[in-house]
Design a protein around this motif. Structure first.
Motif, PDB file in Angstrom:
ATOM      1  N   LEU A   1      50.635  82.784 -65.326  1.00  0.00           N
ATOM      2  CA  LEU A   1      49.736  81.683 -64.972  1.00  0.00           C
ATOM      3  C   LEU A   1      48.718  81.451 -66.084  1.00  0.00           C
ATOM      4  N   THR A   2      48.170  82.513 -66.621  1.00  0.00           N
ATOM      5  CA  THR A   2      47.195  82.387 -67.704  1.00  0.00           C
ATOM      6  C   THR A   2      47.817  81.701 -68.911  1.00  0.00           C
ATOM      7  N   LYS A   3      49.031  82.093 -69.264  1.00  0.00           N
ATOM      8  CA  LYS A   3      49.709  81.482 -70.405  1.00  0.00           C
ATOM      9  C   LYS A   3      49.964  79.996 -70.161  1.00  0.00           C
ATOM     10  N   LYS A   4      50.375  79.659 -68.951  1.00  0.00           N
ATOM     11  CA  LYS A   4      50.623  78.259 -68.588  1.00  0.00           C
ATOM     12  C   LYS A   4      49.335  77.449 -68.711  1.00  0.00           C
ATOM     13  N   ILE A   5      48.255  77.972 -68.184  1.00  0.00           N
ATOM     14  CA  ILE A   5      46.976  77.263 -68.221  1.00  0.00           C
ATOM     15  C   ILE A   5      46.502  77.076 -69.656  1.00  0.00           C
ATOM     16  N   ARG A   6      46.611  78.096 -70.469  1.00  0.00           N
ATOM     17  CA  ARG A   6      46.185  77.992 -71.872  1.00  0.00           C
ATOM     18  C   ARG A   6      47.013  76.941 -72.616  1.00  0.00           C
ATOM     19  N   ARG A   7      48.311  76.924 -72.353  1.00  0.00           N
ATOM     20  CA  ARG A   7      49.188  75.937 -72.996  1.00  0.00           C
ATOM     21  C   ARG A   7      48.787  74.519 -72.571  1.00  0.00           C
ATOM     22  N   GLN A   8      48.565  74.343 -71.275  1.00  0.00           N
ATOM     23  CA  GLN A   8      48.214  73.016 -70.778  1.00  0.00           C
ATOM     24  C   GLN A   8      46.800  72.616 -71.193  1.00  0.00           C
ATOM     25  N   GLU A   9      45.900  73.583 -71.284  1.00  0.00           N
ATOM     26  CA  GLU A   9      44.545  73.307 -71.771  1.00  0.00           C
ATOM     27  C   GLU A   9      44.611  72.690 -73.161  1.00  0.00           C
ATOM     28  N   LYS A  10      45.474  73.238 -74.000  1.00  0.00           N
ATOM     29  CA  LYS A  10      45.633  72.722 -75.357  1.00  0.00           C
ATOM     30  C   LYS A  10      46.191  71.299 -75.340  1.00  0.00           C
ATOM     31  N   MET A  11      47.118  71.023 -74.424  1.00  0.00           N
ATOM     32  CA  MET A  11      47.668  69.671 -74.293  1.00  0.00           C
ATOM     33  C   MET A  11      46.550  68.677 -73.952  1.00  0.00           C
ATOM     34  N   ILE A  12      45.693  69.057 -73.028  1.00  0.00           N
ATOM     35  CA  ILE A  12      44.581  68.191 -72.623  1.00  0.00           C
ATOM     36  C   ILE A  12      43.647  67.961 -73.803  1.00  0.00           C
ATOM     37  N   GLN A  13      43.265  69.046 -74.462  1.00  0.00           N
ATOM     38  CA  GLN A  13      42.341  68.962 -75.586  1.00  0.00           C
ATOM     39  C   GLN A  13      42.886  68.065 -76.689  1.00  0.00           C
ATOM     40  N   GLU A  14      44.143  68.256 -77.044  1.00  0.00           N
ATOM     41  CA  GLU A  14      44.749  67.451 -78.109  1.00  0.00           C
ATOM     42  C   GLU A  14      44.794  65.970 -77.742  1.00  0.00           C
ATOM     43  N   THR A  15      45.093  65.675 -76.487  1.00  0.00           N
ATOM     44  CA  THR A  15      45.143  64.277 -76.054  1.00  0.00           C
ATOM     45  C   THR A  15      43.764  63.645 -76.117  1.00  0.00           C
ATOM     46  N   LEU A  16      42.755  64.351 -75.624  1.00  0.00           N
ATOM     47  CA  LEU A  16      41.399  63.792 -75.634  1.00  0.00           C
ATOM     48  C   LEU A  16      40.890  63.618 -77.063  1.00  0.00           C
ATOM     49  N   GLU A  17      41.178  64.560 -77.932  1.00  0.00           N
ATOM     50  CA  GLU A  17      40.758  64.429 -79.329  1.00  0.00           C
ATOM     51  C   GLU A  17      41.472  63.263 -80.007  1.00  0.00           C
ATOM     52  N   ASP A  18      42.732  63.025 -79.625  1.00  0.00           N
ATOM     53  CA  ASP A  18      43.471  61.881 -80.153  1.00  0.00           C
ATOM     54  C   ASP A  18      42.840  60.570 -79.677  1.00  0.00           C
ATOM     55  N   ILE A  19      42.431  60.533 -78.411  1.00  0.00           N
ATOM     56  CA  ILE A  19      41.780  59.322 -77.893  1.00  0.00           C
ATOM     57  C   ILE A  19      40.484  59.061 -78.645  1.00  0.00           C
ATOM     58  N   VAL A  20      39.709  60.102 -78.914  1.00  0.00           N
ATOM     59  CA  VAL A  20      38.454  59.937 -79.666  1.00  0.00           C
ATOM     60  C   VAL A  20      38.742  59.289 -81.021  1.00  0.00           C
TER      61      VAL A  20
END
Length: 134
Positions: free
Chosen positions: A33-52
């Motif tokens: 679960l921790t690995k899944k969350i960390r992977r998805q956290e990175k997906m969110i971060q990358e998308t938001l930084e791309d939007i910026v």
């Protein structure tokens, strides 16, 4: 009386919720679960930084960590506009902050990669649509 941004039920303590969450997390004895969350956290971060980067008219900043991330939209009213455009695409979002200046994400930790990717794609489309109208 509370002023804008001074109260939000999401962040209030709830003893039953804390106990339930603790027992739920104890269910997983490995770190999958921790690995899944960390992977998805990175997906969110990358998308938001791309939007910026790709939506400069929003004057947005990426904030947050984990699954509690968002876009602080410094162009007045644009966070609300992004949430409205997301809703038009069937993605429910809400704003936060004292002036509703944050378009926030708060997905469930059980979301699938496919579901998260779809939601992030819809958010990107919504942000670009608002940016293009400005």
């Amino acid at each position: 009386a509370f002023g804008p941004g001074e109260h939000n039920g999401t962040f209030r303590g709830n003893n039953l919720a804390f106990v339930t969450a603790t027992e739920t997390l104890n269910f997983w004895q490995d770190d999958s679960l921790t690995k899944k969350i960390r992977r998805q956290e990175k997906m969110i971060q990358e998308t938001l930084e791309d939007i910026v980067k790709t939506c400069p008219k929003l004057k947005a900043e990426h904030r947050g960590r984990g699954f509690m991330q968002g876009l602080v939209c410094n162009a007045t009213g644009t966070a609300k506009d992004v949430c409205k455009a997301a809703f038009e695409r069937k993605l429910i979002m809400e704003t936060s902050g004292p002036n509703s200046e944050v378009a926030k994400l708060f997905p469930a930790i059980t979301i699938s990669d496919e579901g998260l990717k779809r939601g992030l794609k819809l958010l990107s489309e919504a942000a670009k649509a608002v940016n293009d109208r400005l």
